[in-house]
Structure formats: structure tokens, C-alpha cells
Design an enzyme around this catalytic site. Structure first.
Site: not given
Length: 341
Positions: A221, A179
């Protein structure tokens, strides 16, 4: 990693099964306190357990939720009936996951920027998390946009840490969700967000390759490409979809099975509309789905307000957001669904 290779691939694919996405219920103790403060509920281990229990026991949500990212405390908590949360989720066909980073701290030498910490001792912790039932993990890096930011230094150290984390996860048989979040808090234009996101993703995948991370056994992500909150010129849904896909197609290898977007402070309905618009553009090299926190939970939290009598209404609100985002993950969402019971 070799002994886990097929399991990593299978888990990554299962997390982006058609019409499903990930619930991010991994708020740190400090963040969940802010959430509970907003509804005038004291943050204690008991109230945090009660709130997560409400979400995880929502009937039918597993039709749209493939996995749940847990905070460490939550991974070792039990549901009201005494079942561990990890077992409760697994029994519903929902994959338990774990947030493993220790948060973003000031970057030495550039203290206005951040670097995420938590690599020390991670190998041992991953073994404990796997033993407790976790099959995937998450590590968040935060990249701020300003006139002189982000620096190449900030992008490099965060990309390096993300890849170190991912390699350690795969060694332990745990799928890493990578992420790199370009924050939407500034006054930057959508064009600036796209340029920065492009730089970040380029460096992240360079590091993942260098550190021998199996791309087929991970998920990305990222942020969507949008203007900063303080920018007077906000982009429409279609422009966001076009800019985000253009950026991802340049930088994300087709070997990655799925991209699960963060909502990043967008309202719940806007985050759903953006995901839907991207999927309405037809198949991409990777599955496009969601890994939302606030955009799945905010209506449920507001409905609950800490009152046991409000649990059915809160679960209904959560179910609705899960259902609508599941539809968006297949390009089947319509604003009319917001009015449907």
C-alpha cells in the site's frame, strides 16, 4: 507460515479481484474524532458505531469493495441488528481486516522524524484478531520529505518494522498490507517524491526478503508519486501515472499480487483519476487497485452529518465512490461518471 501459505495467497488475490479494492475504515479514535468534529458530531463509541454501520450496510457496495480495514474497537463492535461487523462483512463476501500498528511516534535520535510502534505483543494480538474474523492486517509507516529528510536511519527502522510486522502476520495466517507512506505535505517536487519513494521501496523489499516474508501472500500500500501540497508546480494526471509506474516497476517484485494505493490527502476525484490513468496504460506485473479512506468516505461523511434521515443519501455517496474506484481499478473510469446518479 507453511500451513497457511495457500490461504495467504488466496486471500491476497481475493483482495485485488478485478474491479474491487479495499475500504480503509481503520481511523484511530483520535482521527475519527477529527472526522466527526468536521460535521459537528461528538465522537462517542455509539456515533463511531453508527457511522461504520452506515458504510458497512450500504447495499451493493460489495460489488466494488473486496475488504475493509477495521480499527480494533470496530472489529469487536456489532451492527445495529446485533451481528458482529466482521460477520456482517464476511456474509457479504467482504474480507474483514485490522489495523495493528500503534501509531507513529518521534524517532529517538531524530525526533523530527517518525517511527511506527506496535510490535510488542503483536503475536498475541494477531491470534485474537484472527479469532474475531480478521484475515488481513495493515501497518503504516510515515516518511516525511524535507531538505534534510528522510534520513537513511528513518527509512531503515521503518522498513525493518514493516517486515517484522509482515512476518508475524503471515505466521498467524493473516495477509499483511505493507504501507510505507511518503507524505505529500511538503513543498517538494514530483521528482523528489519519486527519488524518496524509490529509496523507501528498495529498503522495504530488502527487509521483506531478509525476514522471509512470502511476497505472494502480501499486498503493498504505497503512496502515488506526486508533488507535495505546497509545491507551486503540481503535476498533471498523466505525469503522476508515469512517474508512479516507473518507480514501482523498478522496485516492486512481480511476485507481489497487488498494489492498493493510499489516497494520502488527494481529493476523492483526483485519487480516482490517478488510479484510472495507471490502469489505462495496460497490464502491469501486479494488479493496481485502491485502499482509500478519505477518498471513499468524505462525501458520505458530509452527507450524513450524524442525522439518521441522511443515511440513504450518505450511503448513495459512498456507493458512488466505491463504484467509480472499482471502474478505475480496471481503467474504465470516466469523469462523466461523477455526474451520473
Amino acid at each position: 507460515m507453511a500451513m497457511y501459505e495457500q490461504a495467504l495467497i488466496d486471500t491476497a488475490k481475493a483482495l485485488v479481484a478485478p474491479g474491487k479494492g479495499v475500504l480503509a475504515a481503520d481511523e484511530s479514535t483520535g482521527t475519527i474524532k477529527k472526522r466527526l468534529d468536521s460535521i459537528n458530531v461528538e465522537s462517542t463509541e455509539a456515533t463511531r458505531q453508527a457511522y461504520r454501520n452506515l458504510l458497512f450496510t450500504t447495499e451493493g457496495a460489495e460489488q466494488f469493495i473486496s475488504g475493509v480495514i477495521l480499527f480494533e474497537e470496530t472489529l469487536f463492535q456489532n451492527a445495529d441488528d446485533g451481528t458482529s461487523f466482521a460477520r456482517l462483512l464476511a456474509d457479504k463476501g467482504v474480507i474483514p481486516g485490522i489495523k495493528v500498528d500503534k501509531g507513529a511516534k518521534p524517532l529517538a535520535g531524530s525526533p523530527e522524524e517518525k517511527v511506527t510502534e506496535g510490535l510488542d505483543g503483536l503475536r498475541d494480538r494477531l491470534g485474537e484478531y484472527r479469532e474475531a474474523g480478521a484475515r488481513f492486517a495493515k501497518w503504516r509507516a510515515v516518511i516525511d520529505i524535507a531538505d534534510d529528510r528522510p534520513s537513511d536511519y528513518c527509512i531503515h527502522v521503518n522498513a525493518h518494522a514493516l517486515a517484522r510486522y509482515a512476518a508475524l502476520c503471515q505466521e498467524a495466517g493473516i495477509v499483511p498490507i505493507v504501507e510505507p507512506e511518503v507524505l505529500m505535505d511538503g513543498a517538494n517536487s514530483i521528482e523528489r517524491c519519486e527519488a524518496v519513494t524509490d529509496r523507501v521501496l528498495d529498503r522495504v523489499f530488502d527487509e521483506l526478503k531478509t525476514q522471509r516474508v512470502l511476497l505472494e501472500g502480501m499486498l503493498l500500500k504505497p503512496n502515488m508519486v506526486i508533488a507535495g501540497k505546497q509545491c507551486p508546480q503540481q503535476a498533471g494526471v498523466e505525469e503522476v501515472a508515469d512517474a508512479t509506474l516507473r518507480c514501482l516497476r523498478r522496485r516492486v517484485p512481480a511476485a507481489v499480487p497487488g498494489i492498493v494505493f493510499l489516497s494520502g490527502g488527494q481529493s476523492d476525484e483526483v485519487a480516482t483519476a490517478h488510479l484510472d490513468a495507471m490502469n489505462k496504460r495496460g497490464p502491469q506485473p501486479w494488479v493496481l487497485s485502491f485502499s482509500y479512506g478519505r477518498a471513499l468516505q468524505a462525501p458520505a461523511l458530509a452527507a450524513w452529518r450524524g442525522e439518521p434521515d441522511n443515511i440513504p443519501a450518505a450511503q448513495q455517496a459512498y456507493y458512488k465512490r466505491a463504484r467509480n474506484n472499482g471502474a478505475a481499478a480496471e481503467g474504465r473510469y470516466s469523469p462523466d461518471m461523477e455526474d451520473a446518479a
